[in-house]
Enzyme design. Structure first.
Site, mmCIF file in Angstrom:
data_model
loop_
_atom_site.group_PDB
_atom_site.id
_atom_site.type_symbol
_atom_site.label_atom_id
_atom_site.label_comp_id
_atom_site.label_asym_id
_atom_site.label_seq_id
_atom_site.Cartn_x
_atom_site.Cartn_y
_atom_site.Cartn_z
ATOM 1 N N SER A 49 -1.582 3.833 -1.249
ATOM 2 C CA SER A 49 -0.928 4.753 -2.170
ATOM 3 C C SER A 49 -1.957 5.581 -2.955
ATOM 4 O O SER A 49 -2.775 6.263 -2.355
ATOM 5 C CB SER A 49 0.008 3.971 -3.103
ATOM 6 N N ASP A 64 5.665 4.559 0.884
ATOM 7 C CA ASP A 64 4.470 3.988 0.254
ATOM 8 C C ASP A 64 4.037 2.659 0.893
ATOM 9 O O ASP A 64 4.847 1.755 1.111
ATOM 10 C CB ASP A 64 4.804 3.752 -1.219
#
Length: 261
Positions: A38, A153
């Site tokens: 991320s 993510d």
């Protein structure tokens, strides 16, 4: 002797990772491989490209200050398209179609196949699409297509990807993902949803570290009461990261020197 760097997910908390990089750079700690999730995927990619924490800080603060980076979507797949964010990130690098192979330090990032729940590990090919997939926080950013897979993510399945560094002797692990926030009866639905995610990530991180068989040091800046979307505290977070890194920098040097012997 190879030293790896692991950068967790954590949204705005990732600014603390820049402070850590400042300390590592100032103390001439050589990094031979990086894994990131991320926001850690983005910061890791930038550091793998030019090892310049100041430029990374400038990029993230510029993004934070630009209102037009939030290109809101009417799609049911996410609130923000992320196309403008992708443009700002792309400008950091010298060429639009930069590849993992162009980086000075080997990099691995992860994303989550939202269809089957499997982790995607990306360490070759086009860099920007991989970063955007890793960054696509569910519900906030729209989903991303990567190799015909629908991605969100990487933190959904592996917020601290230590296992993406199999060939290092020592790892510096920067975790800003698993500090849960203070919650009370006045907390709103956003706080509750994010807190639930942080609790799940905390469990995943603990298991990941238990299974990691390399020597390592964990730098876990105190970001407990900073939300993953609280970008207003950027400078404060960088300072927090620096302070926590300074507390363990001698330990890092000792570990590296002992492995060299």
């Amino acid at each position: 002797m190879k030293t790896g760097l692991v950068l967790s997910g954590g949204g705005a908390r990732g600014f603390a990772q820049i402070g850590v990089l400042n300390v590592l750079k100032e103390n001439n700690i050589q990094i031979d491989a990086i894994s990131g999730c991320s926001i850690g995927a983005l910061i890791g990619a930038c550091y793998a490209y030019d090892q310049d924490p100041y430029r990374i800080k400038k990029l993230l603060i510029d993004i934070k200050s630009k209102r037009n980076v939030y290109d809101y979507s009417f799609s049911t797949k996410g609130v923000i398209k992320g196309k403008r964010l992708e443009q700002y990130i792309t400008e950091y690098f010298d060429k639009k179609n930069i590849r993992f192979e162009d980086l000075k330090i080997p990099l691995s990032v992860n994303a989550t196949d939202i269809v089957n729940g499997q982790e995607l590990i990306i360490d070759s090919g086009l860099l920007i699409p991989a970063i955007m997939a890793s960054l696509s926080y569910p519900g906030f950013f729209t989903t991303r297509k990567l190799d015909d897979k629908i991605c969100v993510d990487g933190g959904v399945v592996n917020p601290l990807p230590v296992d993406l560094l199999p060939d290092v002797d020592f790892a510096i692990i920067v975790d800003v993902s698993s500090e849960v926030r203070d919650i009370d009866e006045e907390s709103n639905i956003k706080d509750i949803v994010i807190q639930s995610t942080l609790i799940m990530q905390k469990v995943i991180v603990e298991k990941s570290l238990q299974q990691f068989r390399k020597k390592y040091v964990v730098i876990a800046p105190d970001v407990k009461n900073v939300g993953v979307l609280d970008f207003k505290d950027a400078e404060k977070l960088i300072d927090i990261g620096e302070n926590f890194a300074l507390k363990v920098i001698d330990k890092i040097k000792d570990q590296i020197n002992n492995i060299y012997k």
